[in-house]
Design an enzyme around this catalytic site. Structure first.
Site, PDB file in Angstrom:
ATOM      1  N   ASN A 175      -0.023  28.969  75.981  1.00 17.18           N
ATOM      2  CA  ASN A 175      -0.844  29.746  76.915  1.00 17.18           C
ATOM      3  C   ASN A 175       0.071  30.663  77.721  1.00 17.18           C
ATOM      4  O   ASN A 175       0.642  30.263  78.738  1.00 17.18           O
ATOM      5  CB  ASN A 175      -1.623  28.806  77.833  1.00 17.18           C
ATOM      6  CG  ASN A 175      -2.709  28.051  77.091  1.00 17.18           C
ATOM      7  OD1 ASN A 175      -3.760  28.603  76.781  1.00 17.18           O
ATOM      8  ND2 ASN A 175      -2.437  26.787  76.788  1.00 17.18           N
ATOM      9  N   GLU A 176       0.216  31.874  77.257  1.00 16.40           N
ATOM     10  CA  GLU A 176       1.125  32.834  77.854  1.00 16.40           C
ATOM     11  C   GLU A 176       0.522  33.446  79.121  1.00 16.40           C
ATOM     12  O   GLU A 176      -0.673  33.282  79.397  1.00 16.40           O
ATOM     13  CB  GLU A 176       1.447  33.946  76.842  1.00 16.40           C
ATOM     14  CG  GLU A 176       2.151  33.459  75.584  1.00 16.40           C
ATOM     15  CD  GLU A 176       3.616  33.101  75.801  1.00 16.40           C
ATOM     16  OE1 GLU A 176       4.038  32.945  76.970  1.00 16.40           O
ATOM     17  OE2 GLU A 176       4.351  32.988  74.812  1.00 16.40           O
ATOM     18  N   PRO A 177       1.350  34.137  79.923  1.00 17.20           N
ATOM     19  CA  PRO A 177       0.823  34.823  81.116  1.00 17.20           C
ATOM     20  C   PRO A 177      -0.410  35.654  80.779  1.00 17.20           C
ATOM     21  O   PRO A 177      -0.439  36.356  79.760  1.00 17.20           O
ATOM     22  CB  PRO A 177       1.994  35.707  81.546  1.00 17.20           C
ATOM     23  CG  PRO A 177       3.202  34.925  81.117  1.00 17.20           C
ATOM     24  CD  PRO A 177       2.812  34.299  79.812  1.00 17.20           C
TER      25      PRO A 177
END
Length: 645
Positions: A175-177
């Site tokens: 879950n990236e920025p």
């Protein structure tokens, strides 16, 4: 603060974060351990207790599992628990967080391969209970597959326990920025920093997939219990931001502030940026040890932009250090004491200055000529990290030995090895050289799942040896003082290394006992508990424990240097060796002999500059920091910490 067990969750816990003065900046419960191993054992025992509790009730235990370097020691401890404590995993259902996309499960870079290699192949979990996102489904199937993964988790009652790591972007899972708080299992584009951090495993960033399948933030948050592991100083900054900062999609892990049963399990290095650790005077009263005084004064100089001797009482009072002035009497007295302490770390004589009063010098004056043993984890760390000091030790007449702990063969690119093999083939004047022809064929037909053959590894190791010998000859070290240890733990042909063995320790002990050094220099990088530098330091420290009772060890001092990426904080430094512009140039030339590492560096991390550029920049900045504190203005400086074993 006392650590207790919660009756319901069997969790490592204490009172709510922020309840006490020293945790008032913290929004997530965290526990700090002295090492990654100690913390991992604690987490594994919590998982064991949960499994046994579920077994006693005839229930299934649903675990969410992570990959990467962070959980490896947890998995090692779970395997030990299974084998030595006879704990069965047959009532366990697992769901892994993520998988690269596209990715075949049998690929050695897949998380499917990772989980079986590090856990599933060694316990009695039922294969039907193992769930890992499939990286080999078609694009058309992807959307429905992600929905079905969520449905599978819901069908077994949700996750009882979710194990997490954290990336430098603040990602959990992948879950990236920008990830939404309610996001579910989906495909995602990987952040560049995430791909850079994975580049080591893939032998270059170009080989790292750009996409992945990941559980969502919402999926993770529905777990009844969450434990996040954080090891090493590379994670310190994002750990602080996650625990103390605002909830933000830019730091996805910060969403865990909304979960009522989350614990961050950290080692000292990962926790080092937390306010109560880094600047405890900002959260409450302190016991002002000499080390904390140094740390505080340096911090205050950097905060105010003043040199040590220009600090005044108001600077201290305005920044939570009034108690320090009470102890010291005045800023004037404290400033002079701290200035002298920092100044006394500077020496042009890293082996000690002969016939000099060494009361306030970092090294002893006797014996005049010392036996020095420099340990280099890879065959270039010596010149990259302490090339100027290395050169100074030799020029000042000490008997300098250098020991390369590993062959460094996996860091030689295939195209570089082919070049050398073709030269050897041409030198033989015949295409009948079966060995070199075979090596060239192996390299040209190699696929992404291949591990180099012993022949290829030998060639790559010889390339690194030749470069090392060229560099040490340039620094005027006799060939007989250059030692290639080829520690067995490293020689697997892949990124994953073998556990340290008695053979590794015996090799180290034998060399140290043969040389009987007065000084040992070694890489002190503590960032990655599974990285080669950390393992090489561990094997040295284990060896020194064994040798400690030997008479020659009474005169042996251990100095630690940092690697190519970071430097010691000023307050930690016990010795700095200034370099003139000419010495900076000599260091650069010594690094240039490692030609296979000069261009297209395989393990360069997130800094795209060549090693010599990074090294010079780091050494220049260290000198600038000393100058900003009011010390002399040098071209560059190399820094060391004395380690008491």
């Amino acid at each position: 603060m006392e650590i207790t067990q919660s009756k319901n969750s069997k969790a490592i816990t204490y009172d709510e974060p922020g309840k006490f003065e020293n945790t008032r900046f913290e929004k997530i419960h965290n526990v700090i351990f002295s090492s990654a191993k100690e913390g991992s054992v604690k987490v594994a025992k919590e998982i064991r207790d949960l499994i046994l509790d579920k077994q006693s009730k005839g229930e299934m235990c649903v675990l969410g599992l992570a990959t990467g370097s962070s959980p490896i020691k947890v998995y090692e401890e779970l395997i030990r628990i299974h084998k030595e404590e006879s704990v069965s995993f047959q009532n366990v259902i697992t769901f892994n967080l993520d998988e690269y996309y596209p990715m075949e499960p049998e690929n050695i870079h897949s998380y499917h391969y990772f989980m079986h290699e590090h856990l599933f192949n060694h316990i009695d979990i039922l294969p039907k209970n193992i769930n890992i996102p499939k990286g080999n489904i078609t694009v058309d199937e992807l959307h429905d597959y992600c929905i079905s993964y969520e449905d599978q988790i819901d069908a077994v009652g949700g996750l009882d326990f979710q194990l997490l790591g954290i990336g430098r972007t603040g990602h959990i899972g992948f879950n990236e920025p920008g990830s939404h708080v309610n996001s579910e299992t989906r495909s995602i584009l990987l952040d560049h920093i995430t791909r850079v951090d994975a580049a080591n495993s893939f032998l270059g960033i170009d080989n790292v997939p750009k996409k992945a399948i990941t559980m969502g933030i919402g999926t993770v948050k529905k777990a009844k219990r969450i434990v996040l592991l954080g090891w090493g100083d590379k994670k310190a900054s994002i750990i602080k931001e996650t625990i103390e900062g605002a909830i933000s999609s830019e730091v996805p892990a910060s969403y865990l502030q909304l979960h009522s049963n989350t614990t961050f399990v950290l080692d000292k290095e990962a926790a080092s940026e937390l306010t109560r650790i880094k600047t405890p005077w900002l959260v409450g009263s302190c016991k002002w040890t000499p080390e904390l005084k140094s740390k505080a004064v340096i911090w205050l100089c950097q905060l105010t932009g003043k040199s040590i001797l220009k600090l005044i009482d108001k600077d201290y009072n305005d920044n939570g250090m009034a108690g320090l002035l009470v102890d010291e009497g005045s800023s004037y007295n404290l400033n002079i004491k701290m200035f002298n302490k920092v100044q006394q770390t500077i020496t042009g004589w890293p082996g000690g200055k002969p016939n000099a009063d060494d009361t306030f010098r970092p090294e002893r004056s006797t014996p005049d000529k010392k036996r020095v043993l420099i340990f280099s984890p890879h065959p270039d760390d010596d010149v990259i990290s302490m090339g100027g000091t290395f050169d100074r030790l030799v020029s000042q007449g000490h008997e300098v030995h250098v020991a390369y702990q590993t062959s460094g063969n996996i860091a030689v690119a295939d195209h570089e090895a082919i070049k050398f093999a073709e030269v050897a083939l041409a030198m033989n004047g015949s295409s009948d050289d079966k060995l070199m022809s075979r090596v060239i064929e192996q390299l040209k037909t190699k696929n992404e799942n291949s591990i180099d053959s012993i022949e290829v590894r030998k060639l790559k190791g010889l390339i690194r040896r030749g470069e090392s010998i060229a560099a040490t000859r340039y620094l005027k070290v006799p060939d007989e003082n250059v030692h290639f240890l080829d520690l067995p733990f490293y020689e697997t042909g892949g990124i994953k290394k073998s556990p340290l063995s008695d053979e590794d320790i015996d090799i180290m002990c034998n060399l140290i006992e043969t040389i009987k050094p007065h000084q040992i220099y070694a890489a002190g990088d503590l960032a990655d508990p599974h990285g080669t530098h950390r393992v090489c330091l561990n094997v040295l420290l284990e060896s020194l424990k064994i040798l400690k009772s030997k008479p020659f060890m009474e005169d042996c001092w251990l100095w630690l240097y940092k690697g190519a990426w970071h430097e010691w904080d000023i307050h930690e430094i016990d010795m700095t060796v200034p370099m003139s512009p000419d010495q900076v140039l000599r260091k650069r030339k010594a690094i240039f002999f490692h030609q296979s590492q000069k261009d297209g560096i395989m393990f360069q991390g997130n800094d795209l500059r060549e090693f010599w550029m990074r090294a010079e920049d780091r050494n220049t900045k260290t000198a600038q920091k000393y100058n900003e504190l009011g010390l002399a203005d040098y071209a560059a400086m190399e820094a060391f910490v004395r380690w008491y074993y």
